[in-house]
Enzyme design. Structure first.
Site, PDB file in Angstrom:
ATOM      1  N   GLU A 130     -57.855 -43.161   3.429  1.00 28.00           N
ATOM      2  CA  GLU A 130     -58.558 -43.022   2.083  1.00 28.00           C
ATOM      3  C   GLU A 130     -60.244 -43.184   2.537  1.00 28.00           C
ATOM      4  O   GLU A 130     -61.072 -42.701   1.807  1.00 28.00           O
ATOM      5  CB  GLU A 130     -58.394 -44.045   1.121  1.00 28.00           C
ATOM      6  CG  GLU A 130     -59.248 -44.150  -0.126  1.00 28.00           C
ATOM      7  CD  GLU A 130     -59.363 -43.152  -0.843  1.00 28.00           C
ATOM      8  OE1 GLU A 130     -58.441 -42.746  -1.674  1.00 28.00           O
ATOM      9  OE2 GLU A 130     -60.309 -42.259  -0.947  1.00 28.00           O
ATOM     10  N   GLY A 135     -66.464 -43.384   2.127  1.00 23.31           N
ATOM     11  CA  GLY A 135     -66.062 -44.909   2.151  1.00 23.31           C
ATOM     12  C   GLY A 135     -65.374 -45.264   1.308  1.00 23.31           C
ATOM     13  O   GLY A 135     -64.305 -45.552   1.237  1.00 23.31           O
ATOM     14  N   GLY A 188     -81.799 -49.503  10.037  1.00 22.91           N
ATOM     15  CA  GLY A 188     -80.089 -49.586  10.309  1.00 22.91           C
ATOM     16  C   GLY A 188     -79.511 -48.421   9.236  1.00 22.91           C
ATOM     17  O   GLY A 188     -78.236 -48.661   9.394  1.00 22.91           O
ATOM     18  N   ASP A 202     -71.186 -34.094   9.699  1.00 25.28           N
ATOM     19  CA  ASP A 202     -70.278 -35.090   8.965  1.00 25.28           C
ATOM     20  C   ASP A 202     -69.583 -34.746   7.831  1.00 25.28           C
ATOM     21  O   ASP A 202     -68.649 -35.000   7.301  1.00 25.28           O
ATOM     22  CB  ASP A 202     -71.250 -36.451   9.138  1.00 25.28           C
ATOM     23  CG  ASP A 202     -70.374 -37.656   8.361  1.00 25.28           C
ATOM     24  OD1 ASP A 202     -69.635 -38.422   8.913  1.00 25.28           O
ATOM     25  OD2 ASP A 202     -70.891 -37.869   7.103  1.00 25.28           O
ATOM     26  N   LYS A 206     -65.929 -33.922   6.158  1.00 27.06           N
ATOM     27  CA  LYS A 206     -65.398 -34.604   4.885  1.00 27.06           C
ATOM     28  C   LYS A 206     -64.976 -33.504   3.824  1.00 27.06           C
ATOM     29  O   LYS A 206     -63.998 -33.780   3.055  1.00 27.06           O
ATOM     30  CB  LYS A 206     -66.514 -35.798   4.411  1.00 27.06           C
ATOM     31  CG  LYS A 206     -66.763 -36.877   5.052  1.00 27.06           C
ATOM     32  CD  LYS A 206     -67.937 -37.489   4.779  1.00 27.06           C
ATOM     33  CE  LYS A 206     -68.097 -38.861   5.475  1.00 27.06           C
ATOM     34  NZ  LYS A 206     -69.626 -39.431   5.263  1.00 27.06           N
TER      35      LYS A 206
HETATM   36  N1  HSE Z   1     -72.630 -41.635   8.913  1.00 28.91           N
HETATM   37  C1  HSE Z   1     -71.878 -41.520   7.750  1.00 28.91           C
HETATM   38  C2  HSE Z   1     -72.797 -41.367   6.493  1.00 28.91           C
HETATM   39  C3  HSE Z   1     -71.047 -43.000   7.714  1.00 28.91           C
HETATM   40  O1  HSE Z   1     -74.148 -41.622   6.731  1.00 28.91           O
HETATM   41  O2  HSE Z   1     -72.389 -41.122   5.474  1.00 28.91           O
HETATM   42  C4  HSE Z   1     -69.882 -42.847   6.761  1.00 28.91           C
HETATM   43  O3  HSE Z   1     -68.868 -41.805   6.998  1.00 28.91           O
END
Ligand code: HSE
Length: 420
Positions: A130, A135, A188, A202, A206
């Site tokens: 999940e 997240g 950060g 990324d 997803k």
């Molecule tokens: N690097 C990813 C983001 C972290 O910025 O969404 C979560 O998958």
């Protein structure tokens, strides 16, 4: 009450979040479940760096992954290492040893997911993930349970928090891309090497996972046309604002006939749409389906506690299966073949921005532009629905005059031509 023994691979932000939440919610878990969890071992890269970490009394800290994946007492392995290797080897070994797996590793699931999930099914172990998409938003469970009987026609996601943070900062603080990224890194919110986030890689991983759940379709990385946000200029954001739009990095999959159209890239979203108001590191996924119409799921796409919460919901589902002797059911068993198509080539509307040349007006192109606006250093127009071919000819003509020309699709203006 049965005790289920777990092992953890990795003690970074996500791993630590899991340990913390597991301790914090132990009492609630004991009230709602007829089993309890015992964290036996945690494998880390460098033990000395974690000597002061707050682990439950008696937890073994080891540098050997095999101490976790080969331990016959451990029933569930939580993989929180990230990246494809060595996570893949560790997970496969754990599956072959009969352990159920929980992972947040979208890179691995998108690229080698089919193979590993088949291995888990054959070994009759659970494999839940999940936390790999958005997240803390429980989107995969929603798609595989609540929406299982509905027909989904489109998913549109803001599923990269870093890119959304940078675009939001550029928009609100009138910064250029490089300055906004540097600031995000200092705070950060962006990694030292932000390539996967800002290039849309990324988000593509997803989208691959989301498409399996929503459409039963396993897209490959090469099937999804991808653009990053690195070339987005303040003039584009300003011109979008003039048209009451926001620029976001979108991941879209749209089913039409037997085709699944997809793209990952920046798009202009009209302010009337909920996704236009998703800012900073927040994620959101809009689902269009027959029975529900449009539903939007919003929340934190990363961070220790939100990601750990998704992992713990997987842990409860796995614990339940272990107690019932029912491991091996797939998280997603929807399969429906469809041809992968690019959403970038279908007729759609565009936001065109021309910088360093303000001599243009829409009277030059009366059939193409529906609206225009002029800023201090740019001219910008909204096209009607045009073909890709027309777009390319237009860009070519505009560029011939020496101007800096950019284009963005308008979200939801996509008009795939139905094919059999
Ligand atoms: N690097 C990813 C983001 C972290 O910025 O969404 C979560 O998958």
């Amino acid at each position: 009450m049965e005790t289920i023994t777990i092992g953890l691979l990795g003690l970074g932000t996500v791993g630590k979040g899991v340990v913390t939440l597991l301790q914090k919610q132990a009492a609630k878990i004991a009230r709602t479940q007829d089993f309890r969890f015992k964290l036996k071992s945690v494998a880390v890269h460098n033990r000395t760096r974690h000597q002061n970490d707050d682990l439950p009394a008696g937890t073994i800290l080891t540098e050997k992954v095999t101490d976790v994946v080969d331990d016959p007492e451990i029933q569930i392995v939580i993989e929180a290492m990230g990246t494809i290797e060595p996570a893949k080897v560790a997970i496969c070994q754990a599956i072959l040893n009969g352990k159920s797996i929980i992972s947040a590793n979208k890179d691995l699931l998108a690229t080698a997911g089919e193979e590993i999930l088949r291995l888990a099914k054959t070994a009759k172990v659970d494999f839940f993930y999940e936390a790999s998409v958005a997240g803390g938003i429980p989107i995969l469970r929603v798609l595989s349970s609540s929406l299982e009987t509905d027909k989904i026609s489109q998913i549109t996601g803001i599923i990269n928090g870093t890119a959304n943070y940078v675009l939001t900062a550029m928009d609100r603080e009138d910064r250029d891309y490089a300055t906004a990224l540097k600031n995000a890194q200092e705070l950060g919110y962006a990694e030292a090497d932000p390539t996967n986030d800002v290039q849309g890689i990324d988000a593509t991983y997803k989208l691959i996972i989301l498409s399996r759940f929503a459409f039963g379709q396993s897209l490959r990385l090469a099937d999804i046309p991808r653009r990053g946000i690195t070339k987005i200029s303040p003039a584009q954001l300003a011109s979008a604002k003039q048209f009451k739009m926001k620029i976001k990095l979108l991941a879209v999959a749209k089913e039409a006939g037997h085709q699944l159209y997809s793209l990952v890239g920046p798009a202009a979203i009209p302010a009337a749409e909920p996704l236009a108001h998703v800012n900073g590191v927040q994620n959101a996924i809009a689902v269009q389906s027959d029975a529900l119409g449009e539903t939007t799921y919003t929340g934190p796409g990363a961070g220790a506690a939100p990601t750990a919460n998704s992992i713990l919901s997987d842990l409860l589902a796995t614990g339940d299966d272990i107690v019932k002797g029912d491991c091996g059911r797939e998280f997603n068993n929807y399969r429906k073949p469809a041809a992968a198509q690019s959403l970038t080539t279908v007729p759609q509307r565009y936001l065109i921005t021309v910088e360093e040349d303000r001599s243009l007006t829409n009277s030059n192109y009366p059939d193409l532009f529906q609206q225009q606006t002029v800023g201090p250093h740019y001219w910008s127009g909204l096209t009607s629905v045009i073909s890709r071919d027309t777009l390319e000819k237009l860009l070519h003509t505009l560029e011939k005059n020496g101007a800096k020309v950019s284009y963005l699709p308008i979200a939801n203006s996509w008009q795939p031509v139905p094919q059999e």
